[in-house]
Design a protein around this motif. Structure first.
Motif, PDB file in Angstrom:
ATOM      1  N   HIS A  47       0.870  -1.167   0.000  1.00 11.88           N
ATOM      2  CA  HIS A  47       0.000   0.000   0.000  1.00 11.88           C
ATOM      3  C   HIS A  47       0.916   1.229   0.000  1.00 11.88           C
ATOM      4  N   MET A  56      -2.732   4.604   0.294  1.00 15.79           N
ATOM      5  CA  MET A  56      -3.628   4.228  -0.803  1.00 15.79           C
ATOM      6  C   MET A  56      -4.293   2.891  -0.502  1.00 15.79           C
ATOM      7  N   LEU A 128      -9.758   4.435  -6.199  1.00 14.10           N
ATOM      8  CA  LEU A 128      -8.703   5.335  -6.653  1.00 14.10           C
ATOM      9  C   LEU A 128      -9.353   6.645  -7.028  1.00 14.10           C
TER      10      LEU A 128
END
Length: 218
Positions: A47, A56, A128
């Motif tokens: 990550h 993220m 995202l």
């Protein structure tokens, strides 16, 4: 049983092409096997931690060059300091075939030489946000391949993170290429539809996204 209706290729925005069902099932399996090997090292999947402390939700592994916000390096100094796996020749050829499928331009396809790929894995909760792929020193197109669960891919504009945008469903095997006027569009993955992938790809769950780029670095 009704026959599956073919999904035609379409230009979502100038230079941004969606080519459905481009990868065969065998090709998807081969890519899953390769990505699984890259995920274990030399730089493992992780990550990514952002400069302001956020993490993220997608997990990422890179080949060719290592991406960390917001630059490319040969070594993964934010992970374990090791050099990432090489970008293989067969991926270059895959990128060229993808570009030809999207644009139909043989010369552009021959000249396309991606040297890095960001491989993102999404579980059902990963997202995202709207962003641009602009850390490269090249304006060559980005080639995106999807395997596993279907997602919503949001194709925005080059000026803002907000509307206007178009939502596209990317299914396992789909190709998406963005270049030309759309090379620096904002884009996002706001939703992954859990359980929609075919385990025959070798991916039991989640979504695998491979984006090939030209860094413009030497």
């Amino acid at each position: 049983m009704d026959a599956l209706i073919p999904r035609p290729a379409r230009e979502v925005a100038p230079g941004a092409w969606h080519v459905p069902d481009w990868l065969t099932l065998d090709q998807q399996r081969e890519l899953v096997t390769a990505c699984r090997a890259w995920a274990t090292g030399p730089v493992p999947i992780r990550h990514t931690r952002l400069p302001r402390g956020g993490v993220m939700s997608v997990r990422t592994v890179c080949i060719g060059w290592h991406w960390q916000p917001y630059r490319y390096t040969r070594t993964a100094d934010d992970v374990n300091g090791r050099r990432v796996a090489e970008f293989p020749d067969w991926m270059v050829e895959l990128g060229r075939r993808a570009l030809l499928a999207a644009y139909g331009d043989e010369q552009a396809a021959r000249e396309y030489t991606p040297d890095t790929a960001l491989i993102n894995f999404y579980d059902g909760q990963a997202r995202l946000g709207m962003h641009q792929d602009k850390d490269e020193r090249s304006s060559a197109p980005v080639v995106s391949l999807s395997i596993g669960d279907t997602c919503v891919f949001r194709v925005g504009n080059t000026e803002t993170r907000t509307r206007p945008y178009t939502d596209v469903e990317l299914v396992s095997g789909d190709l998406f290429v963005f270049g030309g006027p759309s090379r620096f569009v904002h884009h996002a993955v706001p939703k992954v539809h859990e359980g929609t992938g075919d385990p025959a790809t070798g991916l039991a769950s989640g979504r695998l996204n491979i984006t090939m780029r030209v860094t413009g670095l030497s």
